[in-house]
Design an enzyme around this catalytic site. Structure first.
Site, short mmCIF file in Angstrom:
data_model
loop_
_atom_site.label_atom_id
_atom_site.label_comp_id
_atom_site.label_asym_id
_atom_site.label_seq_id
_atom_site.Cartn_x
_atom_site.Cartn_y
_atom_site.Cartn_z
N GLU A 141 -8.33 -5.92 4.98
CA GLU A 141 -8.21 -5.55 3.57
C GLU A 141 -7.06 -6.31 2.90
O GLU A 141 -7.16 -6.69 1.73
CB GLU A 141 -8.03 -4.04 3.44
CG GLU A 141 -9.28 -3.29 3.84
CD GLU A 141 -9.05 -1.83 4.16
OE1 GLU A 141 -9.17 -1.01 3.25
OE2 GLU A 141 -8.75 -1.51 5.33
N ASN A 185 0.88 -1.17 0.00
CA ASN A 185 0.00 0.00 0.00
C ASN A 185 0.92 1.22 0.00
O ASN A 185 1.45 1.60 1.04
CB ASN A 185 -0.89 -0.05 1.24
CG ASN A 185 -1.85 1.11 1.32
OD1 ASN A 185 -1.81 2.01 0.49
ND2 ASN A 185 -2.72 1.09 2.31
N HIS A 219 -12.87 2.80 0.46
CA HIS A 219 -12.99 1.73 1.48
C HIS A 219 -13.70 0.49 0.93
O HIS A 219 -14.22 -0.32 1.70
CB HIS A 219 -13.82 2.19 2.71
CG HIS A 219 -13.08 3.08 3.64
ND1 HIS A 219 -13.75 3.99 4.43
CD2 HIS A 219 -11.78 3.21 3.95
CE1 HIS A 219 -12.87 4.64 5.18
NE2 HIS A 219 -11.67 4.19 4.90
N ARG A 258 -2.62 -2.16 -3.24
CA ARG A 258 -3.84 -1.42 -2.96
C ARG A 258 -3.76 -0.10 -3.72
O ARG A 258 -2.84 0.70 -3.49
CB ARG A 258 -3.97 -1.15 -1.46
CG ARG A 258 -5.17 -0.31 -1.18
CD ARG A 258 -5.21 0.19 0.23
NE ARG A 258 -6.33 1.12 0.34
CZ ARG A 258 -6.31 2.21 1.08
NH1 ARG A 258 -5.24 2.52 1.80
NH2 ARG A 258 -7.35 3.00 1.12
N ARG A 312 -10.87 14.93 8.87
CA ARG A 312 -11.67 15.41 7.72
C ARG A 312 -13.08 15.77 8.16
O ARG A 312 -13.64 15.14 9.05
CB ARG A 312 -11.75 14.32 6.64
CG ARG A 312 -10.50 14.20 5.83
CD ARG A 312 -10.61 13.05 4.84
NE ARG A 312 -9.57 12.08 5.10
CZ ARG A 312 -9.63 10.80 4.73
NH1 ARG A 312 -10.69 10.33 4.09
NH2 ARG A 312 -8.64 9.99 5.01
#
Ligand code: ADP
Length: 397
Positions: free
Chosen positions: A385, A10, A179, A90, A240
């Site tokens: 994941e 990733n 996601h 990813r 965020r």
């Protein structure tokens, strides 16, 4: 039988997470993180057999390549080289082009780079990771698993913005969602828990980590999700803002704020951090709240209220509800946050199973509430994941 391990990568703009995953069991044999790329303090660390090691990356530049070369050496020293059958990357944005995992070739790499416009921070970093891995492992097949792919099943009414249709045709502005790998994984695991096939299940999946999103899943497919054109929309997150009146942007620009200052505020200084004035970390919020910190309490209340509002509204796309699924660092571990979200869902008939809620933490799955009214449960499913990336890479081999 020999093992089929997958090296999962990733790659971010200044970091690179990696793990060697057993594609049969999902176990992380070794996992690590390279950080501070592009700076003199660049380091790489990993965990193997419970032991942590950290090393400076002494090279002056191209830290992605140096990190991957170090991973090659590490895998060799640990004796796994012959057991690695694939590399899974990813990749954040697959645009409308990538609706599932693909084997990477020059064309795929070029496509990922061409989508950089939509994910300027993430896709170039992902492409850098792919190139470095291709150089380091020229004979291994490489696969790209996209965060957006699972949401490509959303119907037009869910992904279309209520803006001029030219903005979609000219620039591809629409809801993409992120996601996806996590929502896909927990939906499949929840179906197993309920002894049903995922194709007959309807879920509301709630991924609460530093980034957070909700996904409505009908017959195993994403039909709506709260992140949008970028990962800034939807829920309140660590730093965020989530959903926000775009008029605020115009207002701040007119007050003399620069464009960078506005978006820095919305991406990096909002959410838990902004509302509490203290920290972006949910654990820190909960601790401070116990010590009477008013900002932390407000952040907790705004966060849980907004998650509950999304859960309520995500009944709309579904024919029925089998389960609300909590996952991500907060969803998997934070009893008080889950409890408050459930409290806000009383009208939907959810009654907390207090023992279930206490037990389903720190890696344990379980049922935490039931609604007689909806014939549904609320469950916790730890996400994985990397396992999805490893499994899908091996399936495509
Ligand atoms: P990312 O989105 O970066 O993958 P994670 O899914 O790891 O993030 O989630 C990180 C969040 O999970 C942080 O806010 C952290 O405080 C929270 N978290 C982790 N463990 C706990 C816990 N025991 N209680 C409450 N929050 C937790």
């Amino acid at each position: 039988m020999s093992n089929s391990f997958v090296l999962v990568i990733n790659s971010g703009s200044s970091s690179l997470k990696f793990a060697v995953i057993d594609s049969q069991t999902g176990e992380a044999i070794v996992s690590g993180l390279g950080e501070c790329f592009g700076m003199p303090e660049a380091v790489i660390g990993w965990k193997y057999n419970g032991e942590k090691t950290e090393e400076a990356i002494s090279a002056p530049d191209d830290h992605h390549q140096h990190a991957i070369n170090r991973i090659v050496k590490l895998i060799d020293t640990l004796g796994f080289t012959s057991e690695i059958v694939a590399i899974g990357h990813r990749i954040v944005h697959g645009g409308e082009k990538f609706t599932s995992t693909v084997r990477i070739d020059e064309n795929v790499l070029a496509e990922i780079e061409s989508i950089a416009d939509l994910a300027p921070l993430h896709n170039p970093a992902g492409a850098k990771g792919i190139q470095a891995a291709m150089t380091a492992f020229p004979s291994l097949p490489q696969f790209a698993v996209f965060d957006t792919a699972f949401h490509q099943s959303m119907p037009k009414r869910a992904y279309t913005g209520a803006i001029s249709s030219d903005l979609y045709t000219d620039y591809g502005i629409r809801r993409y969602g992120f996601h996806g790998t996590s929502h896909y994984f927990v939906a499949n695991e929840a179906a197993k828990m309920l002894n049903k096939s995922v194709e007959e299940c309807s879920f509301i999946s709630v991924h609460l980590g530093n980034g957070a999103s909700v996904c409505a899943i009908e017959n195993g497919q994403s039909v709506d999700t709260s992140m949008g054109f970028t990962p800034l929309s939807g829920l309140m997150m660590g730093t965020r803002c989530g959903d926000l009146d775009p008029g605020i942007i115009e207002f701040l620009l007119k007050k003399g704020w620069s464009q960078e200052k506005v978006f820095d505020a919305l991406n990096k200084k909002s959410g838990f951090l902004g509302v509490s004035g203290l920290t972006s970390d949910a654990r820190g919020i909960l601790e401070a709240m116990e010590n009477g910190h008013q900002g932390a309490r407000l952040a907790f209340e705004v966060f849980t209220y907004r998650v509950a509002k999304y859960i309520g509204s995500y009944l709309i796309p579904l024919s029925h509800l089998d389960a609300v699924i909590f996952t991500g660092g907060i969803g998997e571990n934070s009893l008080p946050i889950r409890r408050e979200i459930l409290n806000n869902l009383k009208l939907l008939g959810f009654v907390e199973d207090e023992k279930g809620n206490e037990d389903a933490r720190f890696g344990n799955a379980g049922v935490i509430a039931k609604s007689e009214l909806l014939g549904a449960v609320a469950v916790v499913i730890p996400t994985n994941e990397e396992f999805v990336i490893a499994q899908q890479s091996v399936e495509l081999l």
